[in-house]
Design an enzyme around this catalytic site. Structure first.
Site, PDB file in Angstrom:
ATOM      1  N   GLU A  63       0.861  -1.194   0.000  1.00 42.10           N
ATOM      2  CA  GLU A  63       0.000   0.000   0.000  1.00 42.10           C
ATOM      3  C   GLU A  63       0.891   1.235   0.000  1.00 42.10           C
ATOM      4  O   GLU A  63       1.736   1.416   0.889  1.00 42.10           O
ATOM      5  CB  GLU A  63      -0.969   0.034   1.193  1.00 42.10           C
ATOM      6  CG  GLU A  63      -1.866   1.280   1.074  1.00 42.10           C
ATOM      7  CD  GLU A  63      -3.118   1.258   1.949  1.00 42.10           C
ATOM      8  OE1 GLU A  63      -3.477   0.184   2.467  1.00 42.10           O
ATOM      9  OE2 GLU A  63      -3.725   2.338   2.102  1.00 42.10           O
ATOM     10  N   GLU A  88       4.752   5.273   3.698  1.00 38.24           N
ATOM     11  CA  GLU A  88       4.072   6.534   4.046  1.00 38.24           C
ATOM     12  C   GLU A  88       5.097   7.456   4.716  1.00 38.24           C
ATOM     13  O   GLU A  88       5.611   7.125   5.785  1.00 38.24           O
ATOM     14  CB  GLU A  88       2.900   6.248   4.996  1.00 38.24           C
ATOM     15  CG  GLU A  88       2.197   7.473   5.546  1.00 38.24           C
ATOM     16  CD  GLU A  88       1.688   8.429   4.476  1.00 38.24           C
ATOM     17  OE1 GLU A  88       0.742   8.074   3.771  1.00 38.24           O
ATOM     18  OE2 GLU A  88       2.261   9.522   4.323  1.00 38.24           O
ATOM     19  N   ASP A 137      -2.771  12.276  -3.212  1.00 37.95           N
ATOM     20  CA  ASP A 137      -2.966  13.742  -3.260  1.00 37.95           C
ATOM     21  C   ASP A 137      -3.264  14.171  -4.689  1.00 37.95           C
ATOM     22  O   ASP A 137      -2.485  13.863  -5.599  1.00 37.95           O
ATOM     23  CB  ASP A 137      -1.699  14.448  -2.758  1.00 37.95           C
ATOM     24  CG  ASP A 137      -1.392  14.071  -1.321  1.00 37.95           C
ATOM     25  OD1 ASP A 137      -2.229  14.311  -0.448  1.00 37.95           O
ATOM     26  OD2 ASP A 137      -0.302  13.498  -1.079  1.00 37.95           O
ATOM     27  N   ASP A 173     -11.542  10.752  -5.256  1.00 32.29           N
ATOM     28  CA  ASP A 173     -12.851  11.415  -5.295  1.00 32.29           C
ATOM     29  C   ASP A 173     -12.714  12.741  -6.029  1.00 32.29           C
ATOM     30  O   ASP A 173     -13.576  13.602  -5.925  1.00 32.29           O
ATOM     31  CB  ASP A 173     -13.395  11.646  -3.872  1.00 32.29           C
ATOM     32  CG  ASP A 173     -12.493  12.528  -3.042  1.00 32.29           C
ATOM     33  OD1 ASP A 173     -11.391  12.890  -3.518  1.00 32.29           O
ATOM     34  OD2 ASP A 173     -12.871  12.878  -1.910  1.00 32.29           O
ATOM     35  N   THR A 211     -11.084   4.361   3.718  1.00 25.91           N
ATOM     36  CA  THR A 211      -9.918   4.948   4.376  1.00 25.91           C
ATOM     37  C   THR A 211     -10.365   6.192   5.135  1.00 25.91           C
ATOM     38  O   THR A 211     -11.472   6.687   4.958  1.00 25.91           O
ATOM     39  CB  THR A 211      -8.850   5.366   3.354  1.00 25.91           C
ATOM     40  OG1 THR A 211      -9.380   6.456   2.584  1.00 25.91           O
ATOM     41  CG2 THR A 211      -8.470   4.228   2.433  1.00 25.91           C
ATOM     42  N   GLU A 214     -11.207   9.054   2.803  1.00 23.62           N
ATOM     43  CA  GLU A 214     -12.509   8.860   2.164  1.00 23.62           C
ATOM     44  C   GLU A 214     -13.640   9.234   3.122  1.00 23.62           C
ATOM     45  O   GLU A 214     -14.582   9.921   2.743  1.00 23.62           O
ATOM     46  CB  GLU A 214     -12.643   7.399   1.726  1.00 23.62           C
ATOM     47  CG  GLU A 214     -13.962   7.129   1.047  1.00 23.62           C
ATOM     48  CD  GLU A 214     -14.192   5.656   0.775  1.00 23.62           C
ATOM     49  OE1 GLU A 214     -13.223   4.888   0.685  1.00 23.62           O
ATOM     50  OE2 GLU A 214     -15.366   5.286   0.658  1.00 23.62           O
TER      51      GLU A 214
HETATM   52  C1  LIG Z   1      -4.607  12.245   0.535  1.00 23.26           C
HETATM   53  S1  LIG Z   1      -3.608  11.213   1.506  1.00 23.26           S
HETATM   54  C2  LIG Z   1      -4.545   9.687   1.532  1.00 23.26           C
HETATM   55  C3  LIG Z   1      -4.079   8.759   2.611  1.00 23.26           C
HETATM   56  C4  LIG Z   1      -4.812   7.423   2.668  1.00 23.26           C
HETATM   57  N1  LIG Z   1      -4.514   6.618   1.511  1.00 23.26           N
HETATM   58  C5  LIG Z   1      -6.298   7.614   2.833  1.00 23.26           C
HETATM   59  O1  LIG Z   1      -7.023   7.381   1.856  1.00 23.26           O
HETATM   60  O2  LIG Z   1      -6.733   8.004   3.939  1.00 23.26           O
HETATM   61  C6  LIG Z   1      -2.263  10.780   0.408  1.00 23.26           C
HETATM   62  C7  LIG Z   1      -1.113  10.134   1.156  1.00 23.26           C
HETATM   63  O3  LIG Z   1      -0.106   9.724   0.220  1.00 23.26           O
HETATM   64  C8  LIG Z   1       1.144   9.923   0.830  1.00 23.26           C
HETATM   65  N2  LIG Z   1       2.159   9.999  -0.229  1.00 23.26           N
HETATM   66  C9  LIG Z   1       2.303  10.986  -1.137  1.00 23.26           C
HETATM   67  N3  LIG Z   1       3.362  10.735  -1.929  1.00 23.26           N
HETATM   68  C10 LIG Z   1       3.892   9.557  -1.517  1.00 23.26           C
HETATM   69  C11 LIG Z   1       5.006   8.786  -1.927  1.00 23.26           C
HETATM   70  N4  LIG Z   1       5.807   9.187  -2.937  1.00 23.26           N
HETATM   71  N5  LIG Z   1       5.271   7.625  -1.285  1.00 23.26           N
HETATM   72  C12 LIG Z   1       4.467   7.218  -0.258  1.00 23.26           C
HETATM   73  N6  LIG Z   1       3.398   7.914   0.178  1.00 23.26           N
HETATM   74  C13 LIG Z   1       3.117   9.072  -0.434  1.00 23.26           C
HETATM   75  C14 LIG Z   1       0.978  11.221   1.595  1.00 23.26           C
HETATM   76  O4  LIG Z   1       1.929  11.372   2.630  1.00 23.26           O
HETATM   77  C15 LIG Z   1      -0.432  11.087   2.132  1.00 23.26           C
HETATM   78  O5  LIG Z   1      -0.477  10.517   3.419  1.00 23.26           O
END
Ligand SMILES: C[S@@+](CC[C@H](N)C(=O)[O-])C[C@H]1O[C@@H](n2cnc3c(N)ncnc32)[C@H](O)[C@@H]1O
Length: 235
Positions: A63, A88, A137, A173, A211, A214
């Site tokens: 993941e 993460e 993101d 989304d 998640t 979400e």
């Molecule tokens: C909008 S959040 C969503 C987190 C989770 N998947 C959820 O749905 O609740 C996007 C996550 O991707 C992580 N992220 C962004 N770029 C990443 C990378 N290159 N490697 C690992 N994680 C990354 C960010 O730190 C962030 O926690």
């Protein structure tokens, strides 16, 4: 097994730290993280991710960007014969996942508390049976689109490290990121979209818990979309 593809650019643009952690969570970073952290091998060194778990595992699933880790913890608890890797860079999220691991005695998760891309560059061919990138993101500004995690470069790398028939799960989304994801993934020669009818992407599959992102965004936005792709068999 497929040709090696060039390494991706490892510059990370998100946040690594949030609010001050409660002392119990901070302590988990010192005590539990060292036991479950995946230390990346040097570039070029042999690396067998299935050997990370201290017992045989049927497959290894990854993941990327697990946020607070609730989805990853759920998957690990429901698939005890699979070894999980979660990447993460957000320290507070790592601490939350560690709390899940400690509270539920989960023994099949290894954590990369950092950008996933150096890990992807080291994984051997066909090493992963499933990959999740859930609500990455969206980087809505056009000048930031190059930061989007779902890109041709990422899919090239995933195609190399995923086994034949392995599943790639994406969720978003954000309408613009959805169009972008579909454009990139449908144009990729190594992935096939598994949807046959609208409910296949509009309705949550039973083995796909929500998640935190979400849940938090449920009241606004376009509503979540669940995309499942298959890594096509190598010829
Ligand atoms: C909008 S959040 C969503 C987190 C989770 N998947 C959820 O749905 O609740 C996007 C996550 O991707 C992580 N992220 C962004 N770029 C990443 C990378 N290159 N490697 C690992 N994680 C990354 C960010 O730190 C962030 O926690």
């Amino acid at each position: 097994m497929g040709a090696q593809v060039p390494s991706s650019n490892p510059r990370f643009h998100g946040r690594r730290r949030g609010r001050r952690l409660r002392p119990g969570r901070e302590a988990l970073l010192d005590t539990l993280l060292p036991a479950v952290e995946l230390a990346l091998p040097p570039e070029g060194a042999a690396f067998d991710p299935a050997a990370l778990f201290g017992r045989p595992v049927r497959e290894v699933w990854l993941e990327i960007g697990f946020g607070n880790g609730e989805h990853l913890a759920w998957q690990a608890q429901h698939h005890g014969d699979v070894g999980f890797i979660g990447a993460e860079p957000y320290r507070n999220g790592v601490a939350r996942l560690l709390a899940h691991i400690a509270d539920s005695n989960i023994d099949n998760i290894r954590i990369v508390p950092d950008d996933v891309r150096p890990l992807l560059d080291r994984l051997p061919a066909a090493a992963l049976g499933r990959v999740f990138i859930l609500f990455p993101d969206p980087w809505p500004k056009a000048r930031h689109h190059k930061r989007r995690l779902v890109s041709q470069a990422t899919l090239d790398r995933l195609a190399y490290v995923m086994a034949d028939g392995a599943e790639l799960r994406l969720a978003t989304d954000d309408a613009d990121y959805l169009a972008w994801m579909l454009r990139v993934a449908l144009a990729h020669p190594d992935f096939e979209w598994l949807a046959r009818r609208p409910d296949d992407w509009r309705c949550r599959p039973g083995d796909w818990p929500p998640t935190r992102y979400e849940e938090k965004n449920r009241s606004g936005g376009a509503g979540p979309v669940f995309l499942r792709f298959c890594r096509k068999p190598r010829i």
